[in-house]
Enzyme design. Structure first.
Site, mmCIF file in Angstrom:
data_model
loop_
_atom_site.group_PDB
_atom_site.id
_atom_site.type_symbol
_atom_site.label_atom_id
_atom_site.label_comp_id
_atom_site.label_asym_id
_atom_site.label_seq_id
_atom_site.Cartn_x
_atom_site.Cartn_y
_atom_site.Cartn_z
ATOM 1 N N TYR A 1 -71.300 -41.290 -36.143
ATOM 2 C CA TYR A 1 -70.933 -40.319 -36.600
ATOM 3 C C TYR A 1 -70.522 -39.236 -35.314
ATOM 4 O O TYR A 1 -69.507 -38.571 -35.448
ATOM 5 C CB TYR A 1 -72.249 -39.431 -37.142
ATOM 6 C CG TYR A 1 -72.061 -38.216 -37.564
ATOM 7 C CD1 TYR A 1 -71.349 -37.590 -38.570
ATOM 8 C CD2 TYR A 1 -72.641 -37.149 -36.697
ATOM 9 C CE1 TYR A 1 -71.123 -36.086 -38.939
ATOM 10 C CE2 TYR A 1 -72.766 -35.561 -36.890
ATOM 11 C CZ TYR A 1 -71.902 -35.374 -37.865
ATOM 12 O OH TYR A 1 -71.701 -33.823 -38.247
ATOM 13 N N LYS B 1 -70.197 -33.234 -49.997
ATOM 14 C CA LYS B 1 -69.443 -34.425 -48.971
ATOM 15 C C LYS B 1 -68.300 -35.012 -49.740
ATOM 16 O O LYS B 1 -68.463 -35.361 -50.916
ATOM 17 C CB LYS B 1 -70.541 -35.318 -48.445
ATOM 18 C CG LYS B 1 -71.573 -34.831 -47.801
ATOM 19 C CD LYS B 1 -71.256 -34.706 -46.157
ATOM 20 C CE LYS B 1 -72.495 -34.343 -45.275
ATOM 21 N NZ LYS B 1 -72.159 -33.704 -44.135
ATOM 22 N N ASP C 1 -67.026 -30.781 -47.282
ATOM 23 C CA ASP C 1 -67.011 -31.517 -45.928
ATOM 24 C C ASP C 1 -66.279 -32.783 -45.767
ATOM 25 O O ASP C 1 -66.809 -33.565 -46.429
ATOM 26 C CB ASP C 1 -68.541 -31.385 -45.549
ATOM 27 C CG ASP C 1 -68.785 -31.950 -44.305
ATOM 28 O OD1 ASP C 1 -67.588 -32.087 -43.219
ATOM 29 O OD2 ASP C 1 -69.782 -32.023 -43.577
ATOM 30 N N GLU D 1 -64.426 -27.866 -44.566
ATOM 31 C CA GLU D 1 -64.916 -28.261 -43.399
ATOM 32 C C GLU D 1 -64.470 -29.664 -42.795
ATOM 33 O O GLU D 1 -64.582 -30.873 -43.466
ATOM 34 C CB GLU D 1 -66.587 -28.196 -43.598
ATOM 35 C CG GLU D 1 -67.447 -28.479 -42.386
ATOM 36 C CD GLU D 1 -68.830 -28.222 -42.368
ATOM 37 O OE1 GLU D 1 -69.623 -28.960 -41.483
ATOM 38 O OE2 GLU D 1 -69.029 -27.356 -43.248
ATOM 39 N N ASP E 1 -66.328 -28.671 -37.666
ATOM 40 C CA ASP E 1 -67.986 -29.256 -37.165
ATOM 41 C C ASP E 1 -67.762 -30.287 -36.049
ATOM 42 O O ASP E 1 -67.976 -30.007 -34.946
ATOM 43 C CB ASP E 1 -68.620 -29.874 -38.378
ATOM 44 C CG ASP E 1 -69.971 -30.321 -38.528
ATOM 45 O OD1 ASP E 1 -70.298 -30.557 -37.129
ATOM 46 O OD2 ASP E 1 -70.498 -30.329 -39.382
ATOM 47 N N LYS F 1 -74.059 -27.741 -34.189
ATOM 48 C CA LYS F 1 -75.205 -28.521 -34.197
ATOM 49 C C LYS F 1 -75.738 -28.095 -32.693
ATOM 50 O O LYS F 1 -75.078 -28.379 -31.702
ATOM 51 C CB LYS F 1 -74.738 -29.766 -34.289
ATOM 52 C CG LYS F 1 -74.053 -30.604 -35.304
ATOM 53 C CD LYS F 1 -74.968 -30.408 -36.798
ATOM 54 C CE LYS F 1 -74.278 -30.900 -37.903
ATOM 55 N NZ LYS F 1 -73.127 -30.456 -38.460
ATOM 56 N N TRP G 1 -79.180 -26.128 -41.840
ATOM 57 C CA TRP G 1 -79.240 -27.405 -42.178
ATOM 58 C C TRP G 1 -80.402 -28.116 -41.683
ATOM 59 O O TRP G 1 -80.428 -28.009 -40.301
ATOM 60 C CB TRP G 1 -77.953 -27.983 -42.582
ATOM 61 C CG TRP G 1 -78.432 -29.444 -43.285
ATOM 62 C CD1 TRP G 1 -78.275 -29.519 -44.557
ATOM 63 C CD2 TRP G 1 -78.769 -30.616 -42.703
ATOM 64 N NE1 TRP G 1 -78.500 -30.946 -44.872
ATOM 65 C CE2 TRP G 1 -78.908 -31.555 -43.867
ATOM 66 C CE3 TRP G 1 -79.470 -31.165 -41.474
ATOM 67 C CZ2 TRP G 1 -79.377 -32.730 -43.789
ATOM 68 C CZ3 TRP G 1 -79.676 -32.423 -41.379
ATOM 69 C CH2 TRP G 1 -79.558 -33.094 -42.437
#
Length: 369
Positions: free
Chosen positions: A56, A164, A193, A218, A241, A265, A320
């Site tokens: 990721y 997603k 996203d 996103e 992101d 994040k 989130w």
């Protein structure tokens, strides 16, 4: 207040209900790393970092624990009174690896909050609310099923949905966006996203084919250069992101005017201390953003919520946390939970959560004199 011992725990977090599918990966089990710092005064501070698998981002669980092994010995005996000094000490032990340093940063703030008798939100500038909105993130699924879940989550009180897409035929992604809009309409804000999974051409096609649906787009493409090439060519606002790997990346995106907002994040940016800098820069430029992390349990969830409470509400896109996707809590007495689409901000000193070490097993590493 000096650091005497550092314990490191490995905690496996299975995904509830099967797997979490994104454009780039299909995750069934998350490997979270918890850091416990013990001081000479008897206080315990907790931090956590939990990459979503090894693809990721350029982060992975074994890398986090290897980085912690480099850093931890240099922290033994250090005073906890200066977070900036501790950050400097970590940088002198290891270059980069902010996602691992973030676990220490969170634990330092937890300790300092306990020592001073205030919640971490106070150390981050002060809470503006005692309850922050969350958002629900669907997996890459069929259009009809995604729309059904979206409608259910709106009924459950979520004010924002992250849908997603990517890693499949564009036709399915377009159908999913339209089906979700038909199911929820203006009852919730929508973010679509791509998780870096679309080409520039595919992003432009989806934007045009979904022009009548209001949403934030996103991270549609993989690199900042690809996203920059979309500037002025899309009808929808673009949020970054995964490209926001550090403070410099955020500054670059803002200077290029290619981000209308961010999905941020905590561990990717190096911890709460660095994230407050990004929060303030976004405030100056009036850029909306989230306060999230990749995954993890109550510790990282508490960190996200404390920071979220300090963001001006009109610029806040939600927090989130992984609670909907995992079973159980590290701290069953004071869990971080979503109720009616919102999360209560912990009011106890520090993070407000204290993992029950008996449920974590034995430490995988211990550092101390």
């Amino acid at each position: 207040m000096r650091i005497e011992t550092i314990n490191v725990y490995k905690c496996l977090l299975p995904v509830k209900g099967g797997s979490y599918r994104m454009a780039s990966d299909n995750v069934q089990l998350l490997d979270s790393t918890l850091v416990e710092i013990l001081t000479d005064g008897g206080l315990k501070g907790w931090g956590e970092t939990c990459p979503v698998g090894p693809v990721y981002q350029p982060h992975h669980a074994l890398g986090a624990r290897a980085a912690i092994a480099e850093i931890a010995p240099g922290l033994i005996g250090q005073q906890v009174s200066s977070i900036r000094h501790l950050a400097k000490t970590m940088d002198e032990r290891l270059n980069g690896h902010g996602y691992a340093k973030a676990a220490f940063d969170i634990a330092f703030l937890d300790l300092l909050g306990q020592h001073l008798g205030v919640p971490v939100s106070t150390l981050l500038g002060g809470a503006l609310t005692d309850r922050v909105p969350s958002y629900y993130s669907t997996i890459v699924g069929s259009p009809d099923e995604t729309a059904r879940i979206a409608a259910d989550k709106v009924k459950a009180g979520y004010p924002r949905l992250q849908i997603k897409i990517g890693g499949r035929d564009l036709e399915q992604d377009v159908a999913t966006v339209h089906k979700v809009w038909e199911a929820v309409g203006y009852k919730a804000r929508i973010a679509v996203d791509g998780n870096r999974g679309l080409t520039v051409a595919a992003a432009m096609h989806l934007d045009r084919l979904c022009q009548s649906v209001p949403f934030a787009f996103e991270q549609p493409c993989n690199t900042i250069e690809e996203v920059a090439s979309l500037k002025g060519r899309l009808a929808h606002p673009v949020y970054l992101d995964e490209n926001t790997e550090d403070l410099n990346a955020v500054l670059r995106a803002i200077s290029l005017s290619i981000a209308d907002g961010f999905g941020l994040k905590v561990t990717r940016l190096g911890g709460l201390s660095k994230m407050t800098t990004v929060r303030d820069i976004c405030a100056i430029r009036s850029l909306p953003h989230t306060c999230d992390d990749a995954w993890g349990g109550d510790v990282i969830a508490a960190a996200c919520v404390h920071l979220a409470s300090t963001v001006e509400p009109r610029r806040f896109e939600g927090a989130w946390i992984a609670q909907e996707y995992i079973d159980g809590h590290y701290d069953s007495a004071n869990p971080i939970v979503i109720r009616n689409g919102h999360i209560a901000v912990p009011q106890r000193p520090g993070l407000g959560v204290k993992p029950e070490t008996g449920t974590l097993g034995a430490p995988v590493a211990t550092y101390g004199r």
